[in-house]
Motif scaffolding. Structure first.
Motif, PDB file in Angstrom:
ATOM      1  N   SER A   1     -12.685   3.158  -5.540  1.00 53.25           N
ATOM      2  CA  SER A   1     -11.698   3.384  -6.604  1.00 53.25           C
ATOM      3  C   SER A   1     -11.949   4.735  -7.270  1.00 53.25           C
ATOM      4  O   SER A   1     -13.068   5.263  -7.237  1.00 53.25           O
ATOM      5  CB  SER A   1     -11.761   2.278  -7.651  1.00 53.25           C
ATOM      6  OG  SER A   1     -12.947   2.368  -8.411  1.00 53.25           O
TER       7      SER A   1
ATOM      8  N   THR B   1     -10.927  -0.399   3.113  1.00 52.22           N
ATOM      9  CA  THR B   1     -11.134  -0.318   4.555  1.00 52.22           C
ATOM     10  C   THR B   1     -11.239  -1.728   5.109  1.00 52.22           C
ATOM     11  O   THR B   1     -12.022  -2.544   4.622  1.00 52.22           O
ATOM     12  CB  THR B   1     -12.407   0.467   4.896  1.00 52.22           C
ATOM     13  OG1 THR B   1     -12.270   1.811   4.421  1.00 52.22           O
ATOM     14  CG2 THR B   1     -12.644   0.494   6.396  1.00 52.22           C
TER      15      THR B   1
ATOM     16  N   GLN C   1      -1.528   4.796   4.778  1.00 49.42           N
ATOM     17  CA  GLN C   1      -2.678   4.496   5.625  1.00 49.42           C
ATOM     18  C   GLN C   1      -3.323   5.823   5.998  1.00 49.42           C
ATOM     19  O   GLN C   1      -2.666   6.715   6.522  1.00 49.42           O
ATOM     20  CB  GLN C   1      -2.251   3.750   6.891  1.00 49.42           C
ATOM     21  CG  GLN C   1      -3.404   3.432   7.836  1.00 49.42           C
ATOM     22  CD  GLN C   1      -2.946   2.658   9.067  1.00 49.42           C
ATOM     23  OE1 GLN C   1      -1.850   2.128   9.101  1.00 49.42           O
ATOM     24  NE2 GLN C   1      -3.793   2.611  10.078  1.00 49.42           N
ATOM     25  N   THR C   2      -4.616   5.958   5.717  1.00 49.79           N
ATOM     26  CA  THR C   2      -5.281   7.255   5.908  1.00 49.79           C
ATOM     27  C   THR C   2      -6.164   7.318   7.145  1.00 49.79           C
ATOM     28  O   THR C   2      -6.533   8.410   7.579  1.00 49.79           O
ATOM     29  CB  THR C   2      -6.145   7.591   4.679  1.00 49.79           C
ATOM     30  OG1 THR C   2      -7.139   6.572   4.507  1.00 49.79           O
ATOM     31  CG2 THR C   2      -5.288   7.698   3.431  1.00 49.79           C
TER      32      THR C   2
ATOM     33  N   VAL D   1      -4.459   3.019   1.212  1.00 51.48           N
ATOM     34  CA  VAL D   1      -4.578   3.546  -0.149  1.00 51.48           C
ATOM     35  C   VAL D   1      -3.485   2.945  -1.028  1.00 51.48           C
ATOM     36  O   VAL D   1      -2.335   2.815  -0.611  1.00 51.48           O
ATOM     37  CB  VAL D   1      -4.464   5.088  -0.161  1.00 51.48           C
ATOM     38  CG1 VAL D   1      -4.520   5.626  -1.582  1.00 51.48           C
ATOM     39  CG2 VAL D   1      -5.562   5.708   0.695  1.00 51.48           C
ATOM     40  N   TRP D   2      -3.869   2.575  -2.238  1.00 47.32           N
ATOM     41  CA  TRP D   2      -2.929   2.141  -3.279  1.00 47.32           C
ATOM     42  C   TRP D   2      -3.056   3.111  -4.445  1.00 47.32           C
ATOM     43  O   TRP D   2      -4.161   3.373  -4.931  1.00 47.32           O
ATOM     44  CB  TRP D   2      -3.258   0.733  -3.766  1.00 47.32           C
ATOM     45  CG  TRP D   2      -2.855  -0.363  -2.819  1.00 47.32           C
ATOM     46  CD1 TRP D   2      -1.752  -1.142  -2.893  1.00 47.32           C
ATOM     47  CD2 TRP D   2      -3.578  -0.814  -1.671  1.00 47.32           C
ATOM     48  NE1 TRP D   2      -1.717  -2.047  -1.859  1.00 47.32           N
ATOM     49  CE2 TRP D   2      -2.828  -1.865  -1.091  1.00 47.32           C
ATOM     50  CE3 TRP D   2      -4.777  -0.410  -1.053  1.00 47.32           C
ATOM     51  CZ2 TRP D   2      -3.238  -2.531   0.061  1.00 47.32           C
ATOM     52  CZ3 TRP D   2      -5.184  -1.074   0.085  1.00 47.32           C
ATOM     53  CH2 TRP D   2      -4.422  -2.119   0.634  1.00 47.32           C
ATOM     54  N   GLU D   3      -1.946   3.693  -4.868  1.00 47.37           N
ATOM     55  CA  GLU D   3      -1.964   4.684  -5.945  1.00 47.37           C
ATOM     56  C   GLU D   3      -1.131   4.210  -7.124  1.00 47.37           C
ATOM     57  O   GLU D   3      -0.151   3.489  -6.966  1.00 47.37           O
ATOM     58  CB  GLU D   3      -1.431   6.036  -5.456  1.00 47.37           C
ATOM     59  CG  GLU D   3      -2.319   6.697  -4.415  1.00 47.37           C
ATOM     60  CD  GLU D   3      -1.752   8.030  -3.965  1.00 47.37           C
ATOM     61  OE1 GLU D   3      -0.514   8.222  -4.086  1.00 47.37           O
ATOM     62  OE2 GLU D   3      -2.526   8.873  -3.489  1.00 47.37           O
TER      63      GLU D   3
ATOM     64  N   THR E   1      -8.007   2.139   7.079  1.00 45.96           N
ATOM     65  CA  THR E   1      -8.140   2.373   5.637  1.00 45.96           C
ATOM     66  C   THR E   1      -6.758   2.567   5.026  1.00 45.96           C
ATOM     67  O   THR E   1      -5.953   3.364   5.534  1.00 45.96           O
ATOM     68  CB  THR E   1      -9.015   3.600   5.348  1.00 45.96           C
ATOM     69  OG1 THR E   1     -10.312   3.383   5.906  1.00 45.96           O
ATOM     70  CG2 THR E   1      -9.154   3.820   3.850  1.00 45.96           C
TER      71      THR E   1
ATOM     72  N   LYS F   1      -8.891   2.475  -2.596  1.00 43.40           N
ATOM     73  CA  LYS F   1      -8.923   2.544  -1.137  1.00 43.40           C
ATOM     74  C   LYS F   1      -9.610   1.302  -0.608  1.00 43.40           C
ATOM     75  O   LYS F   1     -10.632   0.870  -1.146  1.00 43.40           O
ATOM     76  CB  LYS F   1      -9.703   3.780  -0.659  1.00 43.40           C
ATOM     77  CG  LYS F   1      -8.954   5.085  -0.766  1.00 43.40           C
ATOM     78  CD  LYS F   1      -9.789   6.201  -0.124  1.00 43.40           C
ATOM     79  CE  LYS F   1      -9.064   7.543  -0.236  1.00 43.40           C
ATOM     80  NZ  LYS F   1      -9.860   8.625   0.412  1.00 43.40           N
TER      81      LYS F   1
ATOM     82  N   GLN G   1      -6.479   5.246  -8.222  1.00 43.82           N
ATOM     83  CA  GLN G   1      -6.364   5.024  -6.784  1.00 43.82           C
ATOM     84  C   GLN G   1      -7.394   3.983  -6.332  1.00 43.82           C
ATOM     85  O   GLN G   1      -8.519   3.947  -6.837  1.00 43.82           O
ATOM     86  CB  GLN G   1      -6.600   6.346  -6.051  1.00 43.82           C
ATOM     87  CG  GLN G   1      -6.321   6.311  -4.569  1.00 43.82           C
ATOM     88  CD  GLN G   1      -6.592   7.653  -3.917  1.00 43.82           C
ATOM     89  OE1 GLN G   1      -7.725   7.934  -3.505  1.00 43.82           O
ATOM     90  NE2 GLN G   1      -5.563   8.485  -3.825  1.00 43.82           N
TER      91      GLN G   1
ATOM     92  N   SER H   1       0.831  -1.211   0.000  1.00 43.21           N
ATOM     93  CA  SER H   1       0.000   0.000   0.000  1.00 43.21           C
ATOM     94  C   SER H   1       0.861   1.254   0.000  1.00 43.21           C
ATOM     95  O   SER H   1       2.018   1.244   0.440  1.00 43.21           O
ATOM     96  CB  SER H   1      -0.924   0.010   1.214  1.00 43.21           C
ATOM     97  OG  SER H   1      -0.169  -0.005   2.409  1.00 43.21           O
TER      98      SER H   1
END
Length: 300
Positions: free
Chosen positions: A297, A286, A257-258, A272-274, A270, A284, A282, A254
């Motif tokens: 997405s 959870t 982490q947000t 995030v992968w970008e 949660t 996300k 992107q 990832s």
């Protein structure tokens, strides 16, 4: 004078013949050996697979059985199985594969008819399902009646004790459960089931590690294929209940982490992968208690 010259010439010829004969005796003929091709050194033999630790007194065939054997290899020894069944296999609450049992009902062991069950573990991968082969052998005595349940202690237990000594643990809660930790990875269980008759299970504890091993193999293979990452196809493959390691197989590590919070006893996080493409794609995810609870997405 002419006679003298003729005699001298004859003497010289005799000397020449004598010298040449002497050389021939000193220098024997050299014979030419036929050419011989050098054989290539044989390829190294693979390390032997780990044999199932069945005591000699309980063996039911002359062929060696190994952890990791395929059902095809087992059929070469025992022929076609009489029936099959399967059960889901869970590790830390997560379904990671299936145990498939191949049953033979008419084998012989210790002069009795027994049922053999060969248990094969199939890893239920996210993208690369595979089989790890034979991981346990079960010997059952279906002809032993309820009042003969002591058969396990009287006839089977001494055989195992003679080989491995006293059991490491004993349980008796309606089912007599004797456990020998035979080797580093092997153990032998004897269960005397009052309803079904005695049963010996010969298995390996390595199955506990196959889930994590399978996921590492999957992640490496999927990354090598070039399909890992933030894509529409991988977004569609995300399922509710997946654990984080399974998500990493599809998306890779990832980016950030947000969020991290708790609601009652439930823990949420949660990630995030970008993707660095033109559309800044992107994904996300959870997680609730370590399992996928929601996916989002953008830019896909």
């Amino acid at each position: 004078m002419r006679k003298f010259l003729s005699l001298l010439l004859a003497v010289m010829l005799c000397c020449a013949v004598f010298v040449s004969c002497g050389k021939a005796e000193q220098e024997p003929e050299v014979s030419v050996e036929p050419s011989v091709e050098v054989e290539a050194s044989p390829s190294p033999t693979p390390e032997p697979r780990k044999e199932v630790g069945i005591p000699e007194e309980l063996k039911f065939c002359d062929e060696p059985l190994y952890y990791g054997m395929t059902i095809e290899e087992i059929r070469e020894i025992f022929g076609q199985e009489d029936e099959t069944s399967e059960r889901d296999f869970y590790q830390t609450g997560n379904l990671i594969g299936k145990h498939v049992y191949y049953k033979y009902n008419n084998a012989q062991c210790q002069g009795r008819q027994v049922q053999l069950q060969f248990r094969i573990f199939n890893y239920d991968g996210v993208v690369i399902p595979k089989s790890y082969g034979l991981d346990a052998v079960v010997i059952r005595w279906p002809d032993v009646l309820e009042e003969q349940a002591s058969f396990a202690n009287e006839e089977i237990k001494p055989i195992i004790e003679n080989l491995y000594g006293e059991p490491d643990s004993v349980k008796d809660d309606g089912i007599i459960h004797l456990i020998w930790k035979a080797k580093e990875h092997d153990r032998i269980d004897i269960l005397a089931k009052l309803a079904d008759g005695p049963e010996i299970t010969i298995e390996t504890s390595r199955v506990r590690f196959w889930g994590s091993v399978g996921m590492r193999e999957e992640a490496a293979a999927y990354k090598k294929s070039g399909k890992q990452g933030v894509t529409r196809d991988n977004f569609k493959r995300l399922k509710m209940g997946m654990i984080s390691e399974q998500v990493d197989i599809l998306l890779g590590p990832s980016t950030e982490q947000t969020a991290k919070y708790k609601i009652g006893v439930m823990s949420y996080a949660t990630f995030v992968w970008e993707s660095n493409n033109l559309w800044d794609s992107q994904i996300k995810v959870t997680f609730c208690d370590g399992k996928v609870d929601a996916v989002y997405s953008s830019g896909l």
